[in-house]
Design a protein around this motif. Sequence first.
Motif, PDB file in Angstrom:
ATOM      1  N   LYS A   1       0.854  -1.201   0.000  1.00  0.00           N
ATOM      2  CA  LYS A   1       0.000   0.000   0.000  1.00  0.00           C
ATOM      3  C   LYS A   1       0.882   1.239   0.000  1.00  0.00           C
ATOM      4  N   ASP A   2       0.449   2.277  -0.706  1.00  0.00           N
ATOM      5  CA  ASP A   2       1.109   3.583  -0.629  1.00  0.00           C
ATOM      6  C   ASP A   2       0.636   4.266   0.642  1.00  0.00           C
ATOM      7  N   ILE A   3       1.588   4.670   1.479  1.00  0.00           N
ATOM      8  CA  ILE A   3       1.185   5.368   2.707  1.00  0.00           C
ATOM      9  C   ILE A   3       1.940   6.687   2.831  1.00  0.00           C
TER      10      ILE A   3
ATOM     11  N   LYS B   1      -0.572  15.989  -0.749  1.00  0.00           N
ATOM     12  CA  LYS B   1      -0.119  14.596  -0.857  1.00  0.00           C
ATOM     13  C   LYS B   1       1.176  14.556  -1.660  1.00  0.00           C
ATOM     14  N   LYS B   2       2.297  14.683  -0.967  1.00  0.00           N
ATOM     15  CA  LYS B   2       3.566  14.804  -1.689  1.00  0.00           C
ATOM     16  C   LYS B   2       4.303  13.480  -1.831  1.00  0.00           C
ATOM     17  N   SER B   3       4.558  12.853  -0.717  1.00  0.00           N
ATOM     18  CA  SER B   3       5.568  11.799  -0.771  1.00  0.00           C
ATOM     19  C   SER B   3       5.064  10.494  -0.164  1.00  0.00           C
ATOM     20  N   ALA B   4       4.259   9.773  -0.937  1.00  0.00           N
ATOM     21  CA  ALA B   4       3.808   8.463  -0.450  1.00  0.00           C
ATOM     22  C   ALA B   4       4.926   7.447  -0.613  1.00  0.00           C
ATOM     23  N   SER B   5       4.968   6.481   0.296  1.00  0.00           N
ATOM     24  CA  SER B   5       5.963   5.418   0.132  1.00  0.00           C
ATOM     25  C   SER B   5       5.265   4.065   0.187  1.00  0.00           C
ATOM     26  N   LYS B   6       5.859   3.100  -0.472  1.00  0.00           N
ATOM     27  CA  LYS B   6       5.233   1.776  -0.538  1.00  0.00           C
ATOM     28  C   LYS B   6       5.523   1.003   0.750  1.00  0.00           C
ATOM     29  N   TYR B   7       4.506   0.315   1.261  1.00  0.00           N
ATOM     30  CA  TYR B   7       4.654  -0.369   2.544  1.00  0.00           C
ATOM     31  C   TYR B   7       4.003  -1.745   2.447  1.00  0.00           C
ATOM     32  N   LEU B   8       4.714  -2.755   2.930  1.00  0.00           N
ATOM     33  CA  LEU B   8       4.165  -4.120   2.880  1.00  0.00           C
ATOM     34  C   LEU B   8       3.016  -4.276   3.882  1.00  0.00           C
ATOM     35  N   VAL B   9       1.976  -4.919   3.471  1.00  0.00           N
ATOM     36  CA  VAL B   9       0.811  -5.104   4.346  1.00  0.00           C
ATOM     37  C   VAL B   9       1.074  -6.171   5.414  1.00  0.00           C
ATOM     38  N   CYS B  10       1.626  -7.295   5.014  1.00  0.00           N
ATOM     39  CA  CYS B  10       1.707  -8.438   5.940  1.00  0.00           C
ATOM     40  C   CYS B  10       2.900  -8.324   6.885  1.00  0.00           C
ATOM     41  N   HIS B  11       2.646  -8.529   8.163  1.00  0.00           N
ATOM     42  CA  HIS B  11       3.724  -8.455   9.155  1.00  0.00           C
ATOM     43  C   HIS B  11       4.413  -9.800   9.356  1.00  0.00           C
TER      44      HIS B  11
ATOM     45  N   LEU C   1      -0.532   0.478  11.243  1.00  0.00           N
ATOM     46  CA  LEU C   1      -1.645   1.314  11.728  1.00  0.00           C
ATOM     47  C   LEU C   1      -2.142   2.213  10.593  1.00  0.00           C
ATOM     48  N   ASN C   2      -1.198   2.764   9.832  1.00  0.00           N
ATOM     49  CA  ASN C   2      -1.554   3.617   8.703  1.00  0.00           C
ATOM     50  C   ASN C   2      -2.426   2.852   7.703  1.00  0.00           C
ATOM     51  N   ILE C   3      -2.005   1.629   7.374  1.00  0.00           N
ATOM     52  CA  ILE C   3      -2.773   0.819   6.414  1.00  0.00           C
ATOM     53  C   ILE C   3      -4.172   0.547   6.961  1.00  0.00           C
ATOM     54  N   PHE C   4      -4.243   0.212   8.226  1.00  0.00           N
ATOM     55  CA  PHE C   4      -5.543  -0.056   8.866  1.00  0.00           C
ATOM     56  C   PHE C   4      -6.441   1.185   8.790  1.00  0.00           C
ATOM     57  N   LEU C   5      -5.931   2.326   9.247  1.00  0.00           N
ATOM     58  CA  LEU C   5      -6.759   3.544   9.283  1.00  0.00           C
ATOM     59  C   LEU C   5      -7.126   4.002   7.871  1.00  0.00           C
TER      60      LEU C   5
ATOM     61  N   VAL D   1      -4.743   9.932   5.620  1.00  0.00           N
ATOM     62  CA  VAL D   1      -4.162   9.350   6.838  1.00  0.00           C
ATOM     63  C   VAL D   1      -2.643   9.411   6.738  1.00  0.00           C
ATOM     64  N   ALA D   2      -2.012   9.875   7.791  1.00  0.00           N
ATOM     65  CA  ALA D   2      -0.540   9.897   7.823  1.00  0.00           C
ATOM     66  C   ALA D   2      -0.070   9.412   9.181  1.00  0.00           C
TER      67      ALA D   2
END
Length: 200
Positions: free
Chosen positions: A20-22, A36-46, A96-100, A109-110
């Motif tokens: 997800k881009d967060i 919305k300037k600088s989204a970064s890619k983040y893995l969903v699964c922990h 938390l970001n992905i959840f919210l 959401v940031a």
Amino acid sequence: MDNNFCVGCPGIQQPLCAVKDIYNGITLNEVISKAKKSASKYLVCHKNAIKIENGAMVITEKCDSCGLCKISCSNQLEKEYDKKIEKPIFAELGKLNIFLSNIFSDALVATEVKTEGNFRQKRIDAVIGKENSVILIKVLANVDKYNFYHRSYEEVMKEYKNKYPELGINIVFIVPESKIKKARQLEYDVICIDEIKSIV
Ligand code: SF4
Ligand code: SF4
């Protein structure tokens, strides 16, 4: 969790259940102005338990059924979850970001949001930015720290109320379900994760 919810996203290499881009590390001013300037890619699964094969998600045995991938699936419109989701979101602000972001899909959401004022720079765990309001969120695993963080977040709230008098600002503390009773006995104003939809 029933793991058989994937209907496939043909042609998409990184579906929303996997990456997800967060917005992380941006300033509160940017959230308020919806810059919305600088989204970064983040893995969903922990647990690194997701593989994408032929446009569909395969869940491996490493999965602990936290449910974050399910809530992130673009085909799951109801966004249902249970308290197992606490584990990744109390461990990592990115989760938390992905959840919210999934619960409040019409908001910006940031996480790890930088603030400035007549105090040393502070970071707010998460901010939900709506049209004319923001919610400052603290995830509090240790409820004994409630008063300390409450004072700190209130300082930020006062500073930004002065800067943006028209803006609605609220503070929400999220504690683990196992600690909600103790926190409320101490008269702390807190919620647990299954009450999150009520804050907006
Ligand atoms: S987003 Fe949903 S439908 Fe698409 S691959 Fe992931 S789980 Fe399957
Ligand atoms: S339920 Fe949680 S642990 Fe299991 S695959 Fe999904 S995100 Fe990973």
